[in-house]
Scaffold this motif. Structure first.
Motif, PDB file in Angstrom:
ATOM      1  N   UNK A 234       0.837  -1.200   0.000  1.00  0.00           N
ATOM      2  CA  UNK A 234       0.000   0.000   0.000  1.00  0.00           C
ATOM      3  C   UNK A 234       0.871   1.250   0.000  1.00  0.00           C
ATOM      4  N   UNK A 235       1.934   1.234   0.802  1.00  0.00           N
ATOM      5  CA  UNK A 235       2.780   2.409   0.922  1.00  0.00           C
ATOM      6  C   UNK A 235       3.468   2.789  -0.369  1.00  0.00           C
ATOM      7  N   UNK A 236       3.900   1.805  -1.146  1.00  0.00           N
ATOM      8  CA  UNK A 236       4.570   2.100  -2.409  1.00  0.00           C
ATOM      9  C   UNK A 236       3.605   2.733  -3.406  1.00  0.00           C
ATOM     10  N   UNK A 237       2.379   2.216  -3.453  1.00  0.00           N
ATOM     11  CA  UNK A 237       1.361   2.797  -4.328  1.00  0.00           C
ATOM     12  C   UNK A 237       1.053   4.225  -3.889  1.00  0.00           C
ATOM     13  N   UNK A 238       0.905   4.413  -2.585  1.00  0.00           N
ATOM     14  CA  UNK A 238       0.611   5.741  -2.046  1.00  0.00           C
ATOM     15  C   UNK A 238       1.716   6.728  -2.391  1.00  0.00           C
ATOM     16  N   UNK A 239       2.968   6.321  -2.215  1.00  0.00           N
ATOM     17  CA  UNK A 239       4.099   7.194  -2.496  1.00  0.00           C
ATOM     18  C   UNK A 239       4.140   7.610  -3.962  1.00  0.00           C
ATOM     19  N   UNK A 240       3.997   6.638  -4.861  1.00  0.00           N
ATOM     20  CA  UNK A 240       4.092   6.958  -6.286  1.00  0.00           C
ATOM     21  C   UNK A 240       2.911   7.798  -6.758  1.00  0.00           C
ATOM     22  N   UNK A 241       1.740   7.576  -6.150  1.00  0.00           N
ATOM     23  CA  UNK A 241       0.584   8.412  -6.478  1.00  0.00           C
ATOM     24  C   UNK A 241       0.832   9.850  -6.019  1.00  0.00           C
ATOM     25  N   UNK A 242       1.370  10.007  -4.810  1.00  0.00           N
ATOM     26  CA  UNK A 242       1.646  11.344  -4.285  1.00  0.00           C
ATOM     27  C   UNK A 242       2.674  12.068  -5.149  1.00  0.00           C
ATOM     28  N   UNK A 243       3.683  11.339  -5.601  1.00  0.00           N
ATOM     29  CA  UNK A 243       4.692  11.949  -6.468  1.00  0.00           C
ATOM     30  C   UNK A 243       4.070  12.395  -7.792  1.00  0.00           C
ATOM     31  N   UNK A 244       3.189  11.557  -8.342  1.00  0.00           N
ATOM     32  CA  UNK A 244       2.539  11.904  -9.603  1.00  0.00           C
ATOM     33  C   UNK A 244       1.646  13.135  -9.442  1.00  0.00           C
ATOM     34  N   UNK A 245       0.925  13.206  -8.335  1.00  0.00           N
ATOM     35  CA  UNK A 245       0.073  14.369  -8.078  1.00  0.00           C
ATOM     36  C   UNK A 245       0.922  15.637  -7.996  1.00  0.00           C
ATOM     37  N   UNK A 246       2.075  15.542  -7.328  1.00  0.00           N
ATOM     38  CA  UNK A 246       2.966  16.696  -7.244  1.00  0.00           C
ATOM     39  C   UNK A 246       3.446  17.146  -8.611  1.00  0.00           C
ATOM     40  N   UNK A 247       3.799  16.187  -9.470  1.00  0.00           N
ATOM     41  CA  UNK A 247       4.263  16.521 -10.813  1.00  0.00           C
ATOM     42  C   UNK A 247       3.147  17.159 -11.638  1.00  0.00           C
ATOM     43  N   UNK A 248       1.934  16.627 -11.512  1.00  0.00           N
ATOM     44  CA  UNK A 248       0.790  17.190 -12.237  1.00  0.00           C
ATOM     45  C   UNK A 248       0.515  18.620 -11.771  1.00  0.00           C
ATOM     46  N   UNK A 249       0.556  18.837 -10.458  1.00  0.00           N
ATOM     47  CA  UNK A 249       0.294  20.170  -9.913  1.00  0.00           C
ATOM     48  C   UNK A 249       1.327  21.181 -10.405  1.00  0.00           C
ATOM     49  N   UNK A 250       2.599  20.780 -10.433  1.00  0.00           N
ATOM     50  CA  UNK A 250       3.636  21.679 -10.931  1.00  0.00           C
ATOM     51  C   UNK A 250       3.454  21.973 -12.413  1.00  0.00           C
ATOM     52  N   UNK A 251       3.067  20.961 -13.178  1.00  0.00           N
ATOM     53  CA  UNK A 251       2.847  21.148 -14.608  1.00  0.00           C
ATOM     54  C   UNK A 251       1.671  22.082 -14.869  1.00  0.00           C
ATOM     55  N   UNK A 252       0.580  21.900 -14.131  1.00  0.00           N
ATOM     56  CA  UNK A 252      -0.577  22.779 -14.268  1.00  0.00           C
ATOM     57  C   UNK A 252      -0.196  24.214 -13.933  1.00  0.00           C
ATOM     58  N   UNK A 253       0.610  24.378 -12.897  1.00  0.00           N
ATOM     59  CA  UNK A 253       1.054  25.710 -12.498  1.00  0.00           C
ATOM     60  C   UNK A 253       1.837  26.374 -13.624  1.00  0.00           C
ATOM     61  N   UNK A 254       2.731  25.613 -14.246  1.00  0.00           N
ATOM     62  CA  UNK A 254       3.514  26.172 -15.362  1.00  0.00           C
ATOM     63  C   UNK A 254       2.605  26.567 -16.522  1.00  0.00           C
ATOM     64  N   UNK A 255       1.623  25.720 -16.823  1.00  0.00           N
ATOM     65  CA  UNK A 255       0.744  25.971 -17.962  1.00  0.00           C
ATOM     66  C   UNK A 255      -0.200  27.137 -17.734  1.00  0.00           C
ATOM     67  N   UNK A 256      -0.597  27.348 -16.493  1.00  0.00           N
ATOM     68  CA  UNK A 256      -1.598  28.366 -16.200  1.00  0.00           C
ATOM     69  C   UNK A 256      -1.017  29.730 -15.870  1.00  0.00           C
ATOM     70  N   UNK A 257       0.301  29.815 -15.685  1.00  0.00           N
ATOM     71  CA  UNK A 257       0.894  31.125 -15.434  1.00  0.00           C
ATOM     72  C   UNK A 257       0.721  32.000 -16.674  1.00  0.00           C
ATOM     73  N   UNK A 258       0.423  33.278 -16.492  1.00  0.00           N
ATOM     74  CA  UNK A 258       0.191  34.157 -17.645  1.00  0.00           C
ATOM     75  C   UNK A 258       1.414  34.256 -18.540  1.00  0.00           C
TER      76      UNK A 258
END
Length: 339
Positions: A234-258
């Protein structure tokens, strides 16, 4: 280890980007963290990866022959390749020529080599990989363990994970009164499978563990818990999901900056904030996981690690050494309930 300079053995041949990125991160750590680094691997490849500005004469390169490939079965490969870089790095710690090992290579091989060459701490049946993640509360990270060392667990293993996580949270993360939670599908003590039910009772009955109850998935990054325990599956799945969410959030931030001139001005004003956001969300900033429970400091980094990750992995190793995590676990680990 007092005031002596920490010596970190780095598996220079482990990982997708070895040895170039591993060496670059190690050299940066040597300069900025004040540690000694021992680069373990093929001397010719390591030397070729050192920039012109670095002096080869000041580097300590420990020769090794080959590495454990990602597709190889760990135990068999370690025995077939006794001089592989991860084996040699672990031997340096065993021989007290180094204080810690950092590897971005085959994680299963790193764990197996640590167990075979360093052994377990007294009172610990299974080591666990602890990963430190940011939470919604600034400056209050959570350590999750196990995130991959043990796919199948017994209740007493999780109890020991909770104890080791408590020590790490207290002495490295600075929580004087850490709050421990058991990852589960509900808050109520009656929820979960047999493993969760039996573990809940053990944690509740152990006075050495500051257990406050079950933690649901939404609680992991809330800041309400300082230590979260679960099995490695469970922990390995949780960790990799959390890492993916972080990467998605950073990517969205880059795309949405004016964009455009106005956007560039805004971004320049926000740079300090964006840098802090990246530090809190990017898994490269956390270096990897500490293998708790073995008789030596061992940091297991991502296979895709680049130089910044290796730098932070060395920082994690130094923090564990400076705060005497192994010694603190050893002092009372034999008293942890085991049954």
């Amino acid at each position: 280890m007092g005031s002596t300079q920490a010596r970190i053995a780095i598996d220079a041949m482990g990982g997708d980007n070895a040895p170039a990125e591993i060496v670059t991160g190690a050299l940066r750590a040597r300069e900025e963290l004040g540690v000694e680094v021992l680069l373990v691997g093929d001397p010719a490849q390591i030397s070729a990866s050192v920039s012109q500005s670095s002096s080869l004469s000041s580097l300590e390169i420990v020769p090794a022959e080959g590495t454990i490939e990602m597709g190889e079965e760990p135990l068999g490969a370690l025995r077939r390749k006794p001089k592989a870089s991860i084996n040699v790095a672990m031997d340096l710690v065993k021989q007290r020529r180094a204080d810690a090992v950092v590897s971005a290579g085959h994680s299963g091989a790193a764990m197996a080599a640590a167990l075979l060459r360093l052994g377990r701490l007294p009172g610990i049946d299974r080591p666990a990989i602890g990963a430190v993640l940011p939470t919604m509360v600034p400056g209050k990270p959570v350590i999750i363990l196990d995130v991959g060392a043990n796919v199948d667990c017994r209740p007493k293993f999780l109890e020991q994970f909770a104890f080791m996580g408590t020590v790490y949270s207290q002495y490295v993360l600075g929580n004087s009164e850490p709050k421990v939670g058991l990852l589960n599908i509900g808050e109520e003590p009656s929820k979960g499978n047999e493993l969760a039910l039996r573990t809940h009772q053990l944690l509740q009955d152990n006075p050495q563990i500051p257990f406050i109850g079950n933690a649901e998935g939404r609680d992991v990054l809330s800041g309400d818990f300082d230590v979260i325990v679960c099995d490695g599956f469970v922990g390995n799945i949780l960790l990799k999901f959390a890492e993916a969410v972080g990467e998605v959030a950073l990517q969205i931030l880059r795309e949405e900056l004016p964009r455009g001139a106005r956007g560039k001005l805004g971004v320049s004003l926000l740079k300090p904030n964006l840098r802090r956001i990246k530090q809190r969300m990017d898994h490269a900033e956390h270096g990897g996981g500490l293998l708790l429970g073995v008789a030596g400091v061992c940091i297991i980094s991502h296979g895709s690690s680049q130089a910044p990750t290796i730098f932070n992995a060395v920082r994690l190793a130094r923090e564990a050494i400076d705060n005497q995590v192994l010694e603190r676990i050893s002092v009372v680990s034999s008293h942890v309930a085991g049954g």
